[in-house]
Motif scaffolding. Structure first.
Motif, PDB file in Angstrom:
ATOM      1  N   TRP A  77       1.205  -0.874  -0.204  1.00 25.42           N
ATOM      2  CA  TRP A  77      -0.008   0.029  -0.015  1.00 25.42           C
ATOM      3  C   TRP A  77       0.920   1.144  -0.404  1.00 25.42           C
ATOM      4  CZ3 TRP A  77      -4.052   1.873  -1.634  1.00 25.42           C
ATOM      5  CH2 TRP A  77      -4.245   3.867  -1.311  1.00 25.42           C
ATOM      6  N   THR A  78       2.711   0.890   0.710  1.00 27.25           N
ATOM      7  CA  THR A  78       2.994   2.433   0.644  1.00 27.25           C
ATOM      8  C   THR A  78       2.961   3.153  -0.768  1.00 27.25           C
ATOM      9  OG1 THR A  78       3.394   1.613   2.818  1.00 27.25           O
ATOM     10  CG2 THR A  78       5.203   3.585   1.546  1.00 27.25           C
ATOM     11  N   HIS A  79       3.723   1.677  -1.945  1.00 22.97           N
ATOM     12  CA  HIS A  79       4.127   2.554  -3.613  1.00 22.97           C
ATOM     13  C   HIS A  79       2.648   2.722  -4.041  1.00 22.97           C
ATOM     14  CE1 HIS A  79       6.759  -2.005  -2.526  1.00 22.97           C
ATOM     15  NE2 HIS A  79       7.675  -0.822  -3.101  1.00 22.97           N
ATOM     16  N   TYR A  80       1.845   1.849  -3.691  1.00 24.39           N
ATOM     17  CA  TYR A  80       0.636   3.140  -3.963  1.00 24.39           C
ATOM     18  C   TYR A  80       0.394   4.090  -3.627  1.00 24.39           C
ATOM     19  CZ  TYR A  80      -0.985  -1.257  -7.137  1.00 24.39           C
ATOM     20  OH  TYR A  80      -0.421  -1.784  -8.119  1.00 24.39           O
ATOM     21  N   LYS A  81       0.681   5.050  -2.442  1.00 29.43           N
ATOM     22  CA  LYS A  81       0.706   6.239  -2.490  1.00 29.43           C
ATOM     23  C   LYS A  81       1.535   6.923  -2.791  1.00 29.43           C
ATOM     24  CE  LYS A  81       0.795   5.866   2.496  1.00 29.43           C
ATOM     25  NZ  LYS A  81       0.554   5.440   3.948  1.00 29.43           N
ATOM     26  N   ASN A  82       2.225   6.516  -2.876  1.00 28.66           N
ATOM     27  CA  ASN A  82       3.265   7.360  -3.821  1.00 28.66           C
ATOM     28  C   ASN A  82       3.012   7.484  -4.642  1.00 28.66           C
ATOM     29  OD1 ASN A  82       5.650   7.849  -1.373  1.00 28.66           O
ATOM     30  ND2 ASN A  82       6.227   5.277  -1.753  1.00 28.66           N
ATOM     31  N   LEU A  83       2.741   6.419  -5.484  1.00 33.69           N
ATOM     32  CA  LEU A  83       2.578   6.792  -7.211  1.00 33.69           C
ATOM     33  C   LEU A  83       0.895   7.458  -6.993  1.00 33.69           C
ATOM     34  CD1 LEU A  83       2.945   2.353  -7.737  1.00 33.69           C
ATOM     35  CD2 LEU A  83       4.174   4.590  -8.645  1.00 33.69           C
ATOM     36  N   ILE A  84      -0.088   7.142  -6.356  1.00 33.96           N
ATOM     37  CA  ILE A  84      -1.406   8.108  -6.220  1.00 33.96           C
ATOM     38  C   ILE A  84      -1.040   9.333  -6.385  1.00 33.96           C
ATOM     39  CG2 ILE A  84      -2.850   6.013  -6.245  1.00 33.96           C
ATOM     40  CD1 ILE A  84      -3.275   7.015  -3.412  1.00 33.96           C
ATOM     41  N   SER A  85      -0.216   9.678  -5.527  1.00 31.89           N
ATOM     42  CA  SER A  85       0.503  11.359  -5.230  1.00 31.89           C
ATOM     43  C   SER A  85       0.853  11.896  -6.228  1.00 31.89           C
ATOM     44  CB  SER A  85       1.532  11.209  -3.724  1.00 31.89           C
ATOM     45  OG  SER A  85       2.397  10.811  -4.480  1.00 31.89           O
ATOM     46  N   ILE A  86       1.680  11.441  -7.511  1.00 29.11           N
ATOM     47  CA  ILE A  86       1.570  11.732  -8.400  1.00 29.11           C
ATOM     48  C   ILE A  86       0.819  12.474  -9.608  1.00 29.11           C
ATOM     49  CG2 ILE A  86       4.019  11.102 -10.341  1.00 29.11           C
ATOM     50  CD1 ILE A  86       4.751   9.544  -8.979  1.00 29.11           C
ATOM     51  N   ASP A  87       0.306  13.148  -9.767  1.00 29.33           N
ATOM     52  CA  ASP A  87      -0.167  14.012 -11.075  1.00 29.33           C
ATOM     53  C   ASP A  87      -0.398  13.652 -12.547  1.00 29.33           C
ATOM     54  OD1 ASP A  87      -1.782  14.352  -8.585  1.00 29.33           O
ATOM     55  OD2 ASP A  87      -0.995  16.760  -8.542  1.00 29.33           O
ATOM     56  N   ASN A  88       0.942  13.656 -12.996  1.00 33.59           N
ATOM     57  CA  ASN A  88       1.211  13.912 -14.332  1.00 33.59           C
ATOM     58  C   ASN A  88       1.355  12.278 -14.904  1.00 33.59           C
ATOM     59  OD1 ASN A  88       3.797  13.257 -16.209  1.00 33.59           O
ATOM     60  ND2 ASN A  88       2.879  15.278 -16.654  1.00 33.59           N
ATOM     61  N   GLN A  89       0.765  11.458 -16.016  1.00 36.09           N
ATOM     62  CA  GLN A  89       0.185  10.261 -15.922  1.00 36.09           C
ATOM     63  C   GLN A  89       1.369   9.588 -16.144  1.00 36.09           C
ATOM     64  OE1 GLN A  89      -2.486   9.815 -19.022  1.00 36.09           O
ATOM     65  NE2 GLN A  89      -2.070   7.704 -19.541  1.00 36.09           N
ATOM     66  N   ASP A  90       2.742  10.446 -17.412  1.00 32.79           N
ATOM     67  CA  ASP A  90       3.813   9.839 -17.775  1.00 32.79           C
ATOM     68  C   ASP A  90       5.449   9.543 -16.754  1.00 32.79           C
ATOM     69  OD1 ASP A  90       3.518   9.633 -20.536  1.00 32.79           O
ATOM     70  OD2 ASP A  90       3.460  11.935 -20.520  1.00 32.79           O
ATOM     71  N   LYS A  91       4.855  10.774 -16.046  1.00 30.16           N
ATOM     72  CA  LYS A  91       5.608  11.093 -14.748  1.00 30.16           C
ATOM     73  C   LYS A  91       5.199   9.184 -13.787  1.00 30.16           C
ATOM     74  CE  LYS A  91       7.633  13.520 -10.783  1.00 30.16           C
ATOM     75  NZ  LYS A  91       6.939  14.735  -9.808  1.00 30.16           N
ATOM     76  N   ARG A  92       4.056   9.263 -13.403  1.00 28.28           N
ATOM     77  CA  ARG A  92       3.862   7.895 -12.397  1.00 28.28           C
ATOM     78  C   ARG A  92       4.048   6.646 -13.266  1.00 28.28           C
ATOM     79  NH1 ARG A  92      -1.261   9.598 -11.636  1.00 28.28           N
ATOM     80  NH2 ARG A  92      -1.994   8.286 -13.667  1.00 28.28           N
ATOM     81  N   GLU A  93       3.816   6.721 -14.988  1.00 31.26           N
ATOM     82  CA  GLU A  93       4.041   5.669 -15.054  1.00 31.26           C
ATOM     83  C   GLU A  93       5.691   4.866 -15.436  1.00 31.26           C
ATOM     84  OE1 GLU A  93       2.757   5.486 -19.434  1.00 31.26           O
ATOM     85  OE2 GLU A  93       0.461   5.421 -18.944  1.00 31.26           O
ATOM     86  N   PHE A  94       6.719   6.294 -15.277  1.00 28.03           N
ATOM     87  CA  PHE A  94       7.704   5.832 -15.601  1.00 28.03           C
ATOM     88  C   PHE A  94       7.967   5.656 -13.827  1.00 28.03           C
ATOM     89  CE2 PHE A  94      11.813   7.482 -13.412  1.00 28.03           C
ATOM     90  CZ  PHE A  94      12.579   7.070 -14.616  1.00 28.03           C
ATOM     91  N   TYR A  95       8.094   6.222 -12.550  1.00 31.94           N
ATOM     92  CA  TYR A  95       8.309   5.189 -11.225  1.00 31.94           C
ATOM     93  C   TYR A  95       7.355   4.215 -11.518  1.00 31.94           C
ATOM     94  CZ  TYR A  95      10.074   9.421 -10.192  1.00 31.94           C
ATOM     95  OH  TYR A  95      10.908  10.881  -9.809  1.00 31.94           O
ATOM     96  N   LEU A  96       6.121   3.434 -12.333  1.00 33.16           N
ATOM     97  CA  LEU A  96       5.398   2.537 -11.658  1.00 33.16           C
ATOM     98  C   LEU A  96       6.389   1.008 -12.716  1.00 33.16           C
ATOM     99  CD1 LEU A  96       1.621   1.504 -12.301  1.00 33.16           C
ATOM    100  CD2 LEU A  96       3.519  -0.018 -13.185  1.00 33.16           C
ATOM    101  N   ALA A  97       6.971   2.393 -13.588  1.00 33.01           N
ATOM    102  CA  ALA A  97       7.817   0.535 -14.565  1.00 33.01           C
ATOM    103  C   ALA A  97       9.353   0.442 -14.195  1.00 33.01           C
ATOM    104  CB  ALA A  97       7.714   1.221 -15.553  1.00 33.01           C
ATOM    105  N   GLU A  98       9.491   1.951 -12.946  1.00 30.02           N
ATOM    106  CA  GLU A  98      11.036   1.066 -12.474  1.00 30.02           C
ATOM    107  C   GLU A  98      11.250   0.588 -11.540  1.00 30.02           C
ATOM    108  OE1 GLU A  98      14.638   2.813 -13.390  1.00 30.02           O
ATOM    109  OE2 GLU A  98      13.369   2.872 -15.297  1.00 30.02           O
ATOM    110  N   THR A  99       9.726   1.059 -11.000  1.00 26.51           N
ATOM    111  CA  THR A  99       9.607   0.351  -9.030  1.00 26.51           C
ATOM    112  C   THR A  99       9.503  -1.764  -9.415  1.00 26.51           C
ATOM    113  OG1 THR A  99       8.411   2.376  -8.497  1.00 26.51           O
ATOM    114  CG2 THR A  99       8.684  -0.155  -6.841  1.00 26.51           C
ATOM    115  N   GLU A 100       8.995  -1.609 -10.770  1.00 29.33           N
ATOM    116  CA  GLU A 100       8.745  -2.989 -10.642  1.00 29.33           C
ATOM    117  C   GLU A 100       9.700  -3.752 -11.738  1.00 29.33           C
ATOM    118  OE1 GLU A 100       5.566  -5.886 -13.214  1.00 29.33           O
ATOM    119  OE2 GLU A 100       6.184  -3.952 -13.845  1.00 29.33           O
ATOM    120  N   LYS A 101      10.700  -3.028 -12.215  1.00 31.49           N
ATOM    121  CA  LYS A 101      11.906  -4.033 -12.759  1.00 31.49           C
ATOM    122  C   LYS A 101      12.899  -3.653 -12.246  1.00 31.49           C
ATOM    123  CE  LYS A 101      13.742  -0.934 -15.542  1.00 31.49           C
ATOM    124  NZ  LYS A 101      14.610  -0.316 -17.132  1.00 31.49           N
TER     125      LYS A 101
END
Length: 329
Positions: A93-117
């Motif tokens: 849940w802490t991962h997702y709290k960080n991600l949903i706080s990011i407004d920019n979709q491209d920026k959020r997708e970048f951090y999601l991909a980097e976190t998973e990778k």
């Protein structure tokens, strides 16, 4: 002991299972709130009323997880990730709290991909967001290139696609006002090597410290040597705790040439040199290096997290450089 290993593995699995169920529970609560809110969309302020009423009903018995603020997060969680099957099982849940706080979709997708990778912990993700990794990479790349590398849709072909400028080294614990020598910075990097590898970019592994080079009776020592499996090359880092001078570039170029001629294998790419410096004049760097240079990179380091104002100023500088290049054409 084998028993200890069994117990430890079972505990880890139990924690992951609980985290997964908690994430799914919050997502389902957010879905119910959102859909009920949409049903009452013709009534002004219905969403606010709904969340307050749910909080009043459940918080006394279920605690702060049903506060107004948390319920609003659950709703935003569902709106940001509306498909339950797309949720990552390794994210808590802490991962997702960080991600949903990011407004920019491209920026959020970048951090999601980097976190998973990179299998970042929630704390590592938070640190990368706070150090504005996405924006620092964008200073030398376009959005699509950064996203493509993050999603592993393309392999990096240029060191600047993964190496940041500036590098943020607040985890070293060195005070920016203090006076310290290059060996102090080097020692701090070795002590915090895991964090440093996370900061310098993807695919790095440590090779050597103070690598001795013999050239017909003369001895030289390279501060740090790494290898990057994505770029398939050695990466040499020279540390300068003062403003970069043109002769520093010449010194690093000699080390790069040495590695290319005596250490590099035929299947590997040319060695990359990074000058990690306290300050630099980009014009001096540019005029000292060949126009087609791709192997020497000068990167400033910061011993503190950059502020939003600093980042905006850096972005403006990059825009001005691009405008200047366009005017020259």
């Amino acid at each position: 002991m084998q028993i200890q290993s069994i117990v430890s593995n079972a505990q880890s699995k139990a924690i992951r299972a609980v985290d997964k169920e908690r994430v799914l529970m919050y997502w389902q609560i957010g879905k119910i709130i959102f859909e009920e809110e949409q049903e009452g969309k013709d009534r002004a302020g219905y969403g606010t009323y709904l969340i307050k009423s749910i909080s009043q009903a459940f918080q006394p018995s279920l605690g702060t997880g049903f506060s107004v603020r948390q319920l609003e997060r659950y709703r935003q969680f569902y709106r940001t990730f509306p498909i339950a099957s797309a949720l990552r099982s390794q994210f808590n849940w802490t991962h997702y709290k960080n991600l949903i706080s990011i407004d920019n979709q491209d920026k959020r997708e970048f951090y999601l991909a980097e976190t998973e990778k990179n299998n970042w912990t929630a704390r590592q993700l938070e640190r990368q967001v706070n150090s504005q990794l996405f924006e620092r990479l964008l200073m030398s790349n376009d959005v699509q290139a950064v996203l493509a590398v993050a999603r592993e849709e393309k392999m990096p072909s240029d060191a600047k696609e993964i190496i940041k400028d500036p590098m943020v080294l607040e985890f070293l614990g060195l005070k920016r006002e203090a006076t310290f020598y290059e060996k102090d910075l080097e020692s701090a990097i070795i002590t915090h090597l895991h964090d440093f590898l996370l900061e310098i970019g993807n695919g790095f592994s440590f090779v050597a410290r103070q690598k001795r080079v013999h050239l017909e009776g003369d001895e030289f020592f390279i501060d740090l040597v790494f290898y990057n499996r994505l770029l398939q090359c050695f990466v040499i880092i020279e540390i300068k705790t003062t403003k970069l001078k043109h002769e520093d570039i010449g010194q690093l170029q000699m080390y790069v040439n040495y590695y290319d001629r005596f250490e590099k294998q035929d299947f590997e790419n040319p060695t990359i040199g990074i000058l990690l410096c306290a300050d630099k004049n980009d014009a001096v760097v540019k005029i000292t290096l060949p126009e087609n240079n791709k192997t020497i990179i000068a990167s400033k380091y910061q011993l503190y997290l950059p502020s939003e104002q600093q980042l905006i100023a850096e972005v403006k500088k990059e825009i001005e450089k691009l405008d200047s290049k366009e005017n020259e054409k």
